[in-house]
Design an enzyme around this catalytic site. Structure first.
Site, PDB file in Angstrom:
ATOM      1  N   ARG A 154     -29.035  -1.226 -19.343  1.00  0.00           N
ATOM      2  CA  ARG A 154     -28.182  -1.601 -20.472  1.00  0.00           C
ATOM      3  C   ARG A 154     -28.484  -3.037 -20.889  1.00  0.00           C
ATOM      4  O   ARG A 154     -28.320  -3.970 -20.098  1.00  0.00           O
ATOM      5  CB  ARG A 154     -26.715  -1.473 -20.072  1.00  0.00           C
ATOM      6  N   GLY A 200      -4.078  20.926   3.621  1.00  0.00           N
ATOM      7  CA  GLY A 200      -5.245  21.458   2.921  1.00  0.00           C
ATOM      8  C   GLY A 200      -5.646  22.823   3.443  1.00  0.00           C
ATOM      9  O   GLY A 200      -5.664  23.055   4.651  1.00  0.00           O
ATOM     10  N   PHE A 223      -4.928  22.346   9.300  1.00  0.00           N
ATOM     11  CA  PHE A 223      -4.388  21.417  10.286  1.00  0.00           C
ATOM     12  C   PHE A 223      -3.009  20.976   9.801  1.00  0.00           C
ATOM     13  O   PHE A 223      -2.893  20.217   8.834  1.00  0.00           O
ATOM     14  CB  PHE A 223      -5.336  20.222  10.416  1.00  0.00           C
ATOM     15  N   LEU A 239       0.090  19.016  10.454  1.00  0.00           N
ATOM     16  CA  LEU A 239       0.830  17.963  11.147  1.00  0.00           C
ATOM     17  C   LEU A 239       1.937  17.406  10.257  1.00  0.00           C
ATOM     18  O   LEU A 239       3.108  17.396  10.621  1.00  0.00           O
ATOM     19  CB  LEU A 239      -0.124  16.844  11.566  1.00  0.00           C
ATOM     20  N   THR A 240       1.575  16.958   9.067  1.00  0.00           N
ATOM     21  CA  THR A 240       2.518  16.311   8.147  1.00  0.00           C
ATOM     22  C   THR A 240       3.639  17.266   7.719  1.00  0.00           C
ATOM     23  O   THR A 240       3.411  18.457   7.502  1.00  0.00           O
ATOM     24  CB  THR A 240       1.766  15.814   6.904  1.00  0.00           C
ATOM     25  N   ARG A 290     -19.954  -8.906  -9.579  1.00  0.00           N
ATOM     26  CA  ARG A 290     -19.029  -7.770  -9.636  1.00  0.00           C
ATOM     27  C   ARG A 290     -19.511  -6.598  -8.790  1.00  0.00           C
ATOM     28  O   ARG A 290     -18.701  -5.884  -8.191  1.00  0.00           O
ATOM     29  CB  ARG A 290     -18.841  -7.308 -11.089  1.00  0.00           C
ATOM     30  N   SER A 317       3.394   9.569   8.385  1.00  0.00           N
ATOM     31  CA  SER A 317       2.826   8.587   9.311  1.00  0.00           C
ATOM     32  C   SER A 317       3.543   8.555  10.655  1.00  0.00           C
ATOM     33  O   SER A 317       2.928   8.337  11.695  1.00  0.00           O
ATOM     34  CB  SER A 317       2.867   7.191   8.677  1.00  0.00           C
ATOM     35  N   GLU A 365      -3.811  11.357   5.928  1.00  0.00           N
ATOM     36  CA  GLU A 365      -3.827  11.029   7.355  1.00  0.00           C
ATOM     37  C   GLU A 365      -3.135   9.698   7.648  1.00  0.00           C
ATOM     38  O   GLU A 365      -3.504   8.990   8.576  1.00  0.00           O
ATOM     39  CB  GLU A 365      -5.265  10.991   7.886  1.00  0.00           C
ATOM     40  N   GLN A 423     -22.194  -9.987 -13.617  1.00  0.00           N
ATOM     41  CA  GLN A 423     -22.418  -8.582 -13.267  1.00  0.00           C
ATOM     42  C   GLN A 423     -22.905  -8.449 -11.827  1.00  0.00           C
ATOM     43  O   GLN A 423     -22.498  -7.530 -11.105  1.00  0.00           O
ATOM     44  CB  GLN A 423     -23.430  -7.957 -14.230  1.00  0.00           C
TER      45      GLN A 423
END
Length: 726
Positions: free
Chosen positions: A333, A198, A156, A158-159, A355, A165, A451, A352
């Site tokens: 752990r 790609g 594909f 495009l870029t 997080r 963008s 993209e 933890q």
């Protein structure tokens, strides 16, 4: 009625091996099997099982820990693996539109194994193939069987080197010559080279190339897609006039060959134009079923949204893999404890939990949203294929474009931050390459720019919202959209009068509270951005400069807040629907509330500045509710991960194994003794239970140090952890 686990065979829900994770699995408030069945459905679960089993028993997909393939060898192996996926025939051409979730499931399963493989397959089938179907017409359908037989291999394009963008500024041209009924595809200079494409680097034989369409007389009708052969399928030599090659090694996903192409007056038949949105007659007259150029562009945006919606799923999959590793590791752990003789799992620590568990909630919410938006996009493409030219269809294209343009940034940034948190939460073990967190981080990183750059894409969404508000101000138009993502804005003035009135943590543990706050926040940011834009224009700025000056503290947070609200709204409705099994309602409700409050907390300053929050109590209630939900979900964390984690062979992380033997597996798969130890071990002729690849002496210094206190170790017998050898 939701499906139940009873009666399902053991192959669908195999039991986990016994080990250190059993304690947390026994504490779970729900059945992970029941949640997997509710979240995925039996058909998808069996499909995933089929894919994973096929990869695990196929020698071509064998894992090689520590192996470092050259770039060429890796790409060769990746192409062979991609070819094998087609031989397995997991996905037929009809599945792309008839079973959309089957398509995304296959991509994500392949990505869990290796994103280079998933991207290669995805770009050829879903991106290249679907654009041929959705943007082309019956004259192009002959390509479809060739795509699925790999007679041709697609990409594909495009870029360009100088434009990504800003798609409207793409500089590749397609001039029509009525005398020969051909388009002349041309790159005016090297900056107009197709770049980052790609599959183009080594293997693509055909490309969907986007170019500015010019007809005789000089009129340009904007960007249109053409299907162009760039290599000979038998020799892979470039076609005449095409300079094509590879752009080199990247930070990640190096099994995928990203490439470039320069076209020098390449002549292609008139029929090469993918003509569903617009066509050129043999005489050179441009025709389109859309009389309004804006409607035509809006309908064409659906084709450009495929990649962005797919990337959302890719990012969420990366986050799920990282969380599977980090949560399982945290549950086994042990560090410190209430006494010197007792160490507790690090998952028991509030820090933890704070997080990791909000990212676990985010993974569930974003996963549901990415799947539902994928289905919406398929609906759009079905409408285009059926010839639907209605105003609703065009508006659906614009809405999906706006959602995909903010959804990709939200998902990829959340995954980026979450993977890094998982890496750090695993300490030094997280930095070991064998545990895969570094690979996940590198492979996810391009999702932030693929993209479209995330920050640039957010402007598409804020412009969409500002456009709706402008119509409301000028014409009194109501806020409504096909997917109803903006319908709440119809109550815009009334919502701005609302205030946060929750005073207790208990009242805050429902995502409906955060939903109300988010609706106020989006209305507030929309008003502020609209006023800032008008202020800039009154100060003498033109439209371009005015919009440029409104992004950082206005348009950008507006787009992100709107996207977070949309994700939350869909997930809230999903987990509160009547068909949710009673045993799952509590845990799903907590996930929804945690994602909502954790995300909302990032906007606390705006909520205070705008007057929705007042006094210290509001912020304290919000923070306390987040920690309460983390504590409530702590015992469910391992089971929640069991739902989203792939088999050990696919996860490929010693510290993330389903049996929870993190320390042992990390040691077995990473240790590499120095040669003198190895020779000494061989001389003694004893096999160490911890490192079966080496022979260890029964009483050598190296074995005494490394095997001390391990159950089953000959040398370790009679010694406890930390004590000298007998």
């Amino acid at each position: 009625m939701a499906p139940t686990v009873e009666g399902r065979d053991a192959t669908l829900f195999p039991e986990f091996p016994r080990g250190p994770l059993d304690t947390y699995r026994a504490r779970a408030s729900f059945s992970w099997k029941e949640l997997a069945l509710f979240t995925e459905g039996e058909d998808v679960l069996r499909f995933k099982k089929t894919i994973f089993s096929a990869l695990e028993i196929d020698p071509l997909f064998a894992r090689s820990p520590g192996a470092h393939l050259s770039l060429e060898k890796y790409r060769e192996l990746n192409f062979l693996r991609c070819k094998r996926i087609f031989e397995y025939d997991f996905l037929s051409a009809g599945d792309v539109f008839e079973s959309p979730l089957k398509v995304s499931t296959l991509i994500q399963c392949l990505g869990m194994y290796d994103w280079s493989l998933a991207a290669k397959y995805l770009l050829h089938t879903l991106i290249f193939g679907s654009v041929v179907v959705s943007a082309g017409s019956e004259r192009h359908f002959a390509y479809i069987p060739k795509i699925f037989s790999m007679e041709i291999f697609g990409c594909f394009a495009l870029t360009e080197l100088s434009h990504g963008s800003n798609t409207k500024a793409i500089r590749t041209t397609a001039h029509y010559n009525p005398a020969t009924e051909e388009f002349i595809i041309h790159s005016p200079d090297f900056e107009a080279a197709k770049f980052w494409v790609g599959n183009m680097g080594k293997t693509a034989t055909h490309a969907v190339v986007f170019a500015q369409l010019h007809v005789p007389g000089g009129q340009c009708h904007g960007l249109h897609p053409f299907i162009i052969q760039i290599r000979d399928p038998k020799t892979l030599f470039p076609m005449p006039g095409v300079m094509v090659g590879d752009i080199g090694k990247k930070l990640g996903q190096n099994g995928l060959d990203n490439g470039f192409a320069v076209f020098h007056k390449v002549r292609v038949p008139r029929q090469s134009l993918l003509n569903r949105m617009g066509d050129v007659t043999p005489e050179g007259t441009y025709v389109s079923p859309f009389k309004d150029a804006r409607q035509r562009f809006g309908a064409s945006l659906g084709s450009l949204s495929w990649g962005r919606v797919t990337i959302m799923g890719m990012a969420v999959t990366n986050l799920k893999l990282a969380l599977s590793i980090a949560v399982r590791f945290s549950a086994t752990r042990r560090q410190f404890g209430p006494t010197e003789d007792e160490e507790i799992p690090v998952l028991e620590y509030q820090t933890q939990q704070w997080r990791l568990l909000p990212y676990l909630a985010a993974a569930y919410a974003l996963d549901h949203f990415s799947k539902s938006l994928f289905v919406d996009l398929v609906e759009l493409q079905r409408g285009l294929a059926a010839g639907d030219r209605s105003a609703r269809q065009a508006e659906l294209g614009r809405e999906i474009h706006a959602l995909a343009s903010a959804g990709k940034p939200l998902a990829s940034w959340t995954a980026q931050q979450g993977i890094q948190e998982c890496r750090e939460a695993c300490g030094g073990h997280g930095y070991l390459a064998v545990n895969r967190l570094g690979v996940l981080r590198d492979d996810n990183d391009p999702n932030c720019t693929y993209e479209g750059d995330n920050n640039v894409l957010l402007q598409q969404t804020s412009n969409y919202l500002l456009g709706l508000l402008a119509c409301r101000v000028q014409d009194g138009a109501c806020f409504c959209s096909p997917l109803k993502s903006v319908d709440f804005l119809d109550s815009y003035p009334g919502i701005l009068d609302q205030r946060f009135e929750v005073s207790s943590v208990a009242d805050c543990l429902d995502s409906a509270v955060a939903l109300a706050a988010y609706k106020w926040l989006v209305c507030y940011l929309l008003r502020e951005t609209h006023e800032k834009l008008n202020q800039e224009k009154r100060s003498g700025s033109d439209d371009f400069e005015a919009r440029n000056n409104c992004q950082v503290f206005h348009g950008r947070p507006l787009a992100l807040a709107f996207m977070e609200l949309t994700v939350l709204q869909r997930f809230h409705e999903h987990v509160h629907q009547p068909c949710v099994p009673p045993s799952l309602r509590a845990v799903l409700g907590r996930l929804s509330a945690l994602y909502a409050l954790w995300s909302l907390n990032c906007h606390a300053a705006l909520l205070y500045r705008g007057g929705y929050f007042s006094g210290e109590q509001a912020g304290r209630v919000l923070e306390s509710a987040i920690l309460t939900l983390c504590s409530q979900l702590k015992d469910d964390a391992v089971a929640l991960v069991d739902v989203i984690a792939p088999p050990d062979f696919i996860l490929d992380s010693p510290i993330g194994r389903a049996d929870g033997e993190a320390d042992r597996q990390a040691f077995e798969e990473t240790v590499e003794p120095d040669p003198p130890w190895r020779e000494d071990c061989r001389a003694h002729g004893t096999v160490c239970p911890l490192q079966k690849k080496l022979e260890w002496p029964q009483a050598s210094t190296c074995c005494a140090l490394l095997c001390r206190g391990r159950p089953g170790s000959e040398v370790g017998k009679g010694a406890r952890k930390g004590e000298p050898m007998p």
